[in-house]
Write a protein that holds these residues in place. Sequence first.
Motif, PDB file in Angstrom:
ATOM      1  N   LEU A  28      -3.412 -17.196  -5.819  1.00 57.58           N
ATOM      2  CA  LEU A  28      -4.416 -16.232  -6.259  1.00 57.58           C
ATOM      3  C   LEU A  28      -4.734 -15.258  -5.132  1.00 57.58           C
ATOM      4  CD1 LEU A  28      -6.856 -18.779  -7.943  1.00 57.58           C
ATOM      5  CD2 LEU A  28      -5.089 -17.416  -9.057  1.00 57.58           C
ATOM      6  N   VAL A  29      -4.982 -14.001  -5.499  1.00 54.94           N
ATOM      7  CA  VAL A  29      -5.415 -12.989  -4.538  1.00 54.94           C
ATOM      8  C   VAL A  29      -6.577 -12.212  -5.147  1.00 54.94           C
ATOM      9  CG1 VAL A  29      -3.189 -12.695  -3.378  1.00 54.94           C
ATOM     10  CG2 VAL A  29      -3.736 -11.282  -5.357  1.00 54.94           C
ATOM     11  N   TYR A  30      -7.316 -11.537  -4.279  1.00 58.27           N
ATOM     12  CA  TYR A  30      -8.399 -10.675  -4.740  1.00 58.27           C
ATOM     13  C   TYR A  30      -7.928  -9.233  -4.677  1.00 58.27           C
ATOM     14  CZ  TYR A  30     -12.910  -8.488  -5.325  1.00 58.27           C
ATOM     15  OH  TYR A  30     -13.945  -7.725  -5.799  1.00 58.27           O
ATOM     16  N   ASP A  31      -7.994  -8.540  -5.811  1.00 59.67           N
ATOM     17  CA  ASP A  31      -7.605  -7.130  -5.897  1.00 59.67           C
ATOM     18  C   ASP A  31      -8.859  -6.281  -5.705  1.00 59.67           C
ATOM     19  OD1 ASP A  31      -7.040  -4.487  -6.890  1.00 59.67           O
ATOM     20  OD2 ASP A  31      -5.241  -5.322  -7.831  1.00 59.67           O
ATOM     21  N   LEU A  32      -8.907  -5.595  -4.581  1.00 57.74           N
ATOM     22  CA  LEU A  32     -10.078  -4.802  -4.232  1.00 57.74           C
ATOM     23  C   LEU A  32     -10.283  -3.633  -5.190  1.00 57.74           C
ATOM     24  CD1 LEU A  32     -12.315  -4.667  -2.106  1.00 57.74           C
ATOM     25  CD2 LEU A  32     -10.854  -3.169  -0.759  1.00 57.74           C
ATOM     26  N   LEU A  33      -9.200  -3.028  -5.678  1.00 60.94           N
ATOM     27  CA  LEU A  33      -9.330  -1.895  -6.598  1.00 60.94           C
ATOM     28  C   LEU A  33      -9.862  -2.336  -7.960  1.00 60.94           C
ATOM     29  CD1 LEU A  33      -6.028   0.034  -5.768  1.00 60.94           C
ATOM     30  CD2 LEU A  33      -8.341   0.484  -4.931  1.00 60.94           C
ATOM     31  N   LEU A  34      -9.335  -3.445  -8.473  1.00 61.05           N
ATOM     32  CA  LEU A  34      -9.780  -3.954  -9.773  1.00 61.05           C
ATOM     33  C   LEU A  34     -11.043  -4.806  -9.667  1.00 61.05           C
ATOM     34  CD1 LEU A  34      -6.319  -5.023 -11.259  1.00 61.05           C
ATOM     35  CD2 LEU A  34      -7.612  -2.930 -11.739  1.00 61.05           C
ATOM     36  N   LYS A  35     -11.388  -5.181  -8.449  1.00 61.34           N
ATOM     37  CA  LYS A  35     -12.525  -6.062  -8.175  1.00 61.34           C
ATOM     38  C   LYS A  35     -12.424  -7.353  -8.995  1.00 61.34           C
ATOM     39  CE  LYS A  35     -15.799  -2.705  -6.435  1.00 61.34           C
ATOM     40  NZ  LYS A  35     -15.110  -2.584  -5.222  1.00 61.34           N
ATOM     41  N   SER A  36     -11.233  -7.954  -8.923  1.00 67.07           N
ATOM     42  CA  SER A  36     -11.017  -9.198  -9.657  1.00 67.07           C
ATOM     43  C   SER A  36      -9.930 -10.030  -8.981  1.00 67.07           C
ATOM     44  CB  SER A  36     -10.626  -8.908 -11.108  1.00 67.07           C
ATOM     45  OG  SER A  36      -9.372  -8.255 -11.152  1.00 67.07           O
ATOM     46  N   ILE A  37      -9.921 -11.292  -9.348  1.00 66.54           N
ATOM     47  CA  ILE A  37      -8.918 -12.222  -8.862  1.00 66.54           C
ATOM     48  C   ILE A  37      -7.684 -12.072  -9.742  1.00 66.54           C
ATOM     49  CG2 ILE A  37      -8.367 -14.671  -8.583  1.00 66.54           C
ATOM     50  CD1 ILE A  37     -11.447 -15.025  -8.090  1.00 66.54           C
ATOM     51  N   ARG A  38      -6.512 -12.073  -9.115  1.00 67.83           N
ATOM     52  CA  ARG A  38      -5.256 -11.940  -9.861  1.00 67.83           C
ATOM     53  C   ARG A  38      -4.313 -13.076  -9.504  1.00 67.83           C
ATOM     54  NH1 ARG A  38      -2.799  -6.126  -9.080  1.00 67.83           N
ATOM     55  NH2 ARG A  38      -1.377  -6.936 -10.657  1.00 67.83           N
ATOM     56  N   LEU A  39      -3.458 -13.393 -10.436  1.00 69.47           N
ATOM     57  CA  LEU A  39      -2.439 -14.419 -10.257  1.00 69.47           C
ATOM     58  C   LEU A  39      -1.188 -13.768  -9.677  1.00 69.47           C
ATOM     59  CD1 LEU A  39      -1.673 -17.404 -10.896  1.00 69.47           C
ATOM     60  CD2 LEU A  39      -0.844 -16.579 -13.096  1.00 69.47           C
ATOM     61  N   VAL A  40      -0.631 -14.357  -8.622  1.00 69.98           N
ATOM     62  CA  VAL A  40       0.558 -13.796  -7.990  1.00 69.98           C
ATOM     63  C   VAL A  40       1.782 -14.127  -8.843  1.00 69.98           C
ATOM     64  CG1 VAL A  40       2.049 -13.826  -5.951  1.00 69.98           C
ATOM     65  CG2 VAL A  40      -0.438 -13.954  -5.681  1.00 69.98           C
ATOM     66  N   ASP A  41       2.418 -13.067  -9.346  1.00 75.33           N
ATOM     67  CA  ASP A  41       3.690 -13.204 -10.063  1.00 75.33           C
ATOM     68  C   ASP A  41       4.710 -12.343  -9.318  1.00 75.33           C
ATOM     69  OD1 ASP A  41       2.997 -10.582 -10.742  1.00 75.33           O
ATOM     70  OD2 ASP A  41       2.641 -11.027 -12.851  1.00 75.33           O
ATOM     71  N   HIS A  42       5.924 -12.242  -9.834  1.00 71.97           N
ATOM     72  CA  HIS A  42       6.971 -11.476  -9.144  1.00 71.97           C
ATOM     73  C   HIS A  42       6.562 -10.025  -8.927  1.00 71.97           C
ATOM     74  CE1 HIS A  42      10.059 -14.548  -9.050  1.00 71.97           C
ATOM     75  NE2 HIS A  42       9.753 -14.871 -10.301  1.00 71.97           N
ATOM     76  N   GLU A  43       5.985  -9.421  -9.952  1.00 71.28           N
ATOM     77  CA  GLU A  43       5.598  -8.008  -9.864  1.00 71.28           C
ATOM     78  C   GLU A  43       4.522  -7.787  -8.805  1.00 71.28           C
ATOM     79  OE1 GLU A  43       3.476  -4.665 -12.692  1.00 71.28           O
ATOM     80  OE2 GLU A  43       4.577  -6.295 -13.650  1.00 71.28           O
ATOM     81  N   LEU A  44       3.476  -8.612  -8.833  1.00 70.03           N
ATOM     82  CA  LEU A  44       2.388  -8.459  -7.869  1.00 70.03           C
ATOM     83  C   LEU A  44       2.874  -8.743  -6.454  1.00 70.03           C
ATOM     84  CD1 LEU A  44      -0.540  -7.878  -7.189  1.00 70.03           C
ATOM     85  CD2 LEU A  44      -1.074 -10.260  -7.752  1.00 70.03           C
ATOM     86  N   LEU A  45       3.709  -9.754  -6.284  1.00 71.04           N
ATOM     87  CA  LEU A  45       4.242 -10.058  -4.955  1.00 71.04           C
ATOM     88  C   LEU A  45       5.027  -8.860  -4.413  1.00 71.04           C
ATOM     89  CD1 LEU A  45       4.412 -12.144  -2.722  1.00 71.04           C
ATOM     90  CD2 LEU A  45       6.414 -13.117  -3.860  1.00 71.04           C
ATOM     91  N   GLY A  46       5.798  -8.197  -5.277  1.00 71.54           N
ATOM     92  CA  GLY A  46       6.515  -6.986  -4.865  1.00 71.54           C
ATOM     93  C   GLY A  46       5.563  -5.888  -4.433  1.00 71.54           C
ATOM     94  N   GLU A  47       4.468  -5.705  -5.180  1.00 69.11           N
ATOM     95  CA  GLU A  47       3.471  -4.696  -4.821  1.00 69.11           C
ATOM     96  C   GLU A  47       2.844  -5.002  -3.463  1.00 69.11           C
ATOM     97  OE1 GLU A  47       0.406  -4.310  -7.803  1.00 69.11           O
ATOM     98  OE2 GLU A  47       1.883  -4.272  -9.427  1.00 69.11           O
ATOM     99  N   ILE A  48       2.521  -6.272  -3.232  1.00 71.39           N
ATOM    100  CA  ILE A  48       1.896  -6.680  -1.972  1.00 71.39           C
ATOM    101  C   ILE A  48       2.851  -6.444  -0.809  1.00 71.39           C
ATOM    102  CG2 ILE A  48       1.049  -8.667  -0.660  1.00 71.39           C
ATOM    103  CD1 ILE A  48      -0.084  -9.717  -3.390  1.00 71.39           C
ATOM    104  N   LEU A  49       4.114  -6.830  -0.971  1.00 72.84           N
ATOM    105  CA  LEU A  49       5.112  -6.607   0.088  1.00 72.84           C
ATOM    106  C   LEU A  49       5.252  -5.125   0.406  1.00 72.84           C
ATOM    107  CD1 LEU A  49       7.849  -9.176  -0.947  1.00 72.84           C
ATOM    108  CD2 LEU A  49       6.619  -9.132   1.230  1.00 72.84           C
ATOM    109  N   LYS A  50       5.329  -4.317  -0.636  1.00 66.00           N
ATOM    110  CA  LYS A  50       5.471  -2.879  -0.438  1.00 66.00           C
ATOM    111  C   LYS A  50       4.260  -2.305   0.287  1.00 66.00           C
ATOM    112  CE  LYS A  50       6.009   1.530  -2.761  1.00 66.00           C
ATOM    113  NZ  LYS A  50       5.918   2.255  -4.012  1.00 66.00           N
ATOM    114  N   SER A  51       3.068  -2.705  -0.138  1.00 61.22           N
ATOM    115  CA  SER A  51       1.866  -2.151   0.482  1.00 61.22           C
ATOM    116  C   SER A  51       1.738  -2.582   1.933  1.00 61.22           C
ATOM    117  CB  SER A  51       0.611  -2.531  -0.304  1.00 61.22           C
ATOM    118  OG  SER A  51       0.315  -3.902  -0.145  1.00 61.22           O
TER     119      SER A  51
END
Length: 167
Positions: A28-51
């Motif tokens: 789980l991670v906290y998304d500051l823009l959405l102000k919510s907790i999100r589940l790490v999946d392949h897509e989100l992990l890619g976004e995190i790596l890129k950022s």
Amino acid sequence: MENYKIENYTNPWGLYNNISKRLKLGHLVYDLLLKSIRLVDHELLGEILKSELVEPEKKSNFRIPVLTEEWLLKVFDFEDKFNAPNNMTVFTSKRNGLKIHKTRNGFFIAITVRENYSIMGMTGSHVSKPMILTVNELLDYVFLLKRDDVSFNERDIDKINRIISLH
């Protein structure tokens, strides 16, 4: 791969500067823009790596700050009981029996790790309990010690966002 440093044990928060090195699918991670907790999946992990690699100034996903009693009781369904002689609260999982001790220093897995050492001709042992800093570390310990793969679905994430306040 990074080499182990004693600072990893004495100041573990430094390990979380880049969360991509500590994340697994299902964490789980906290998304500051959405102000919510999100589940790490392949897509989100890619976004995190890129950022973190390309645009660190636009980083919006962060580790969930710390494990709290609220997480243990409301999300992970632990029971709590104060142990007066040891001045600690013992949390016991209704799901798998894992015990966690809470002292004024934080949360610890209720197991003892003994490490023998030999330095400059002197021998001895060091005894400690593993400290749990984050919710994701708790997920890892539950799997490691109990072989219980705690996983979340979108409905669980919605519930967690309703009952846990991180703002």
